[in-house]
Design a protein around this motif. Structure first.
Motif, PDB file in Angstrom:
ATOM      1  N   ALA A  42      23.187  28.363  12.379  1.00 32.20           N
ATOM      2  CA  ALA A  42      22.176  27.321  12.185  1.00 32.20           C
ATOM      3  C   ALA A  42      22.732  25.921  12.429  1.00 32.20           C
ATOM      4  O   ALA A  42      21.970  24.973  12.630  1.00 32.20           O
ATOM      5  CB  ALA A  42      21.591  27.420  10.778  1.00 32.20           C
ATOM      6  N   SER A  43      24.058  25.789  12.431  1.00 29.84           N
ATOM      7  CA  SER A  43      24.656  24.470  12.671  1.00 29.84           C
ATOM      8  C   SER A  43      24.592  24.081  14.148  1.00 29.84           C
ATOM      9  O   SER A  43      24.919  22.944  14.508  1.00 29.84           O
ATOM     10  CB  SER A  43      26.113  24.455  12.183  1.00 29.84           C
ATOM     11  N   LEU A  44      24.173  25.012  15.004  1.00 32.20           N
ATOM     12  CA  LEU A  44      24.057  24.718  16.442  1.00 32.20           C
ATOM     13  C   LEU A  44      22.634  24.255  16.756  1.00 32.20           C
ATOM     14  O   LEU A  44      21.666  24.940  16.399  1.00 32.20           O
ATOM     15  CB  LEU A  44      24.411  25.963  17.264  1.00 32.20           C
ATOM     16  N   LEU A  75      28.057  32.335  20.154  1.00 27.89           N
ATOM     17  CA  LEU A  75      26.768  31.692  20.466  1.00 27.89           C
ATOM     18  C   LEU A  75      26.975  30.474  21.364  1.00 27.89           C
ATOM     19  O   LEU A  75      26.184  30.238  22.291  1.00 27.89           O
ATOM     20  CB  LEU A  75      26.048  31.300  19.171  1.00 27.89           C
ATOM     21  N   VAL A  76      28.036  29.731  21.093  1.00 27.89           N
ATOM     22  CA  VAL A  76      28.335  28.545  21.920  1.00 27.89           C
ATOM     23  C   VAL A  76      28.603  28.971  23.365  1.00 27.89           C
ATOM     24  O   VAL A  76      28.255  28.263  24.314  1.00 27.89           O
ATOM     25  CB  VAL A  76      29.547  27.774  21.333  1.00 27.89           C
ATOM     26  N   VAL A 110      16.663  29.590  14.182  1.00 32.02           N
ATOM     27  CA  VAL A 110      16.811  30.700  13.236  1.00 32.02           C
ATOM     28  C   VAL A 110      15.424  31.128  12.768  1.00 32.02           C
ATOM     29  O   VAL A 110      14.629  30.312  12.309  1.00 32.02           O
ATOM     30  CB  VAL A 110      17.685  30.290  12.029  1.00 32.02           C
ATOM     31  N   HIS A 111      15.151  32.419  12.912  1.00 24.78           N
ATOM     32  CA  HIS A 111      13.833  32.949  12.582  1.00 24.78           C
ATOM     33  C   HIS A 111      14.010  34.118  11.602  1.00 24.78           C
ATOM     34  O   HIS A 111      14.422  35.217  12.004  1.00 24.78           O
ATOM     35  CB  HIS A 111      13.161  33.405  13.886  1.00 24.78           C
ATOM     36  N   ILE A 122      18.590  29.565  22.202  1.00 26.82           N
ATOM     37  CA  ILE A 122      18.873  30.855  21.545  1.00 26.82           C
ATOM     38  C   ILE A 122      17.906  31.081  20.386  1.00 26.82           C
ATOM     39  O   ILE A 122      17.771  30.230  19.502  1.00 26.82           O
ATOM     40  CB  ILE A 122      20.329  30.889  21.023  1.00 26.82           C
ATOM     41  N   LEU A 123      17.233  32.231  20.426  1.00 25.94           N
ATOM     42  CA  LEU A 123      16.379  32.624  19.307  1.00 25.94           C
ATOM     43  C   LEU A 123      17.137  33.656  18.483  1.00 25.94           C
ATOM     44  O   LEU A 123      17.488  34.726  18.989  1.00 25.94           O
ATOM     45  CB  LEU A 123      15.060  33.227  19.820  1.00 25.94           C
TER      46      LEU A 123
END
Ligand SMILES: Cc1cc2nc3c(=O)[nH]c(=O)nc-3n(C[C@H](O)[C@H](O)[C@H](O)COP(=O)(O)O)c2cc1C
Length: 176
Positions: A29-31, A173-174, A36-37, A6-7
């Motif tokens: 960000a914990s994944l 996200l998960v 993260v951009h 994932i972006l």
């Protein structure tokens, strides 16, 4: 099963002053499969490196565009990113199939409460309606447009509600 990469393309005019997006970003960000951009941090002068951005897109399966809702739209840097990166021959047109099959999810935060984004409500139009240009862009690029993730009424959000929103975001996200 291979990991879904994932972006998370993050656009905020003043990331240092963010409360809500920062909480969402920390949860994402914990994944380990999330990149993260932060566009504003990388391009404070708005001069987008098209090749770098296209390479990042190619390296990921799901693209999340996360931003605070500004004037019923995206922050300017995210519009500039679209204009520079989603080029002919890459995102559309001849050989422009590089994003085909990828997923696109919009994650946004609004000052207005959820009911303000109902037909007949304060803002007259729903978030889905106001974000149609991004849906049309996903369609043109052959991407699957995922249900929007939204956190509304941010000024009324206490810490517990913000925590719940961040947890829900992480769960979305998960699930990719
Ligand atoms: C320039 C600007 C324009 C905004 N436009 C809208 C808008 O059109 N609709 C809305 O609901 N909130 C609007 N807001 C409120 C932001 O969406 C809100 O401050 C943001 O989601 C909070 O996230 P943050 O804590 O990460 O900064 C606007 C805020 C700014 C600074």
């Amino acid at each position: 099963m291979s990991t879904n990469r994932i972006l998370l393309v993050y656009a905020h005019r003043d990331p240092g002053a963010s409360r809500v997006n920062r909480a969402l970003l920390d949860a994402a960000a914990s994944l380990s499969n999330v990149t993260v951009h932060n566009l504003t941090a990388r391009y404070p002068d708005l001069r987008i490196d098209t090749e770098h951005e296209q390479r990042l897109l190619l390296e990921h399966d799901t693209i999340v565009l996360q931003f605070p809702f500004y004037w019923y739209s995206t922050p300017a840097i995210l519009k500039e990113w679209q204009d520079a990166v989603l080029a002919y021959g890459f995102a559309y047109g001849e050989n422009g199939d590089k994003l085909h099959g990828k997923k696109l999810m919009i994650a946004t935060t609004t000052g207005g409460p959820a009911e303000a984004y109902e037909a007949g409500g304060y803002n007259q139009f729903t978030l889905s309606e106001l974000l149609r240009p991004l849906q049309a862009t996903a369609n043109l690029a052959g991407m699957s447009y995922e249900p929007i993730f939204a956190v509304s009424g941010v000024r009324m959000l206490d810490e517990a509600a913000l925590d719940r929103a961040a947890t829900a975001y992480r769960a979305r996200l998960v699930a990719f």
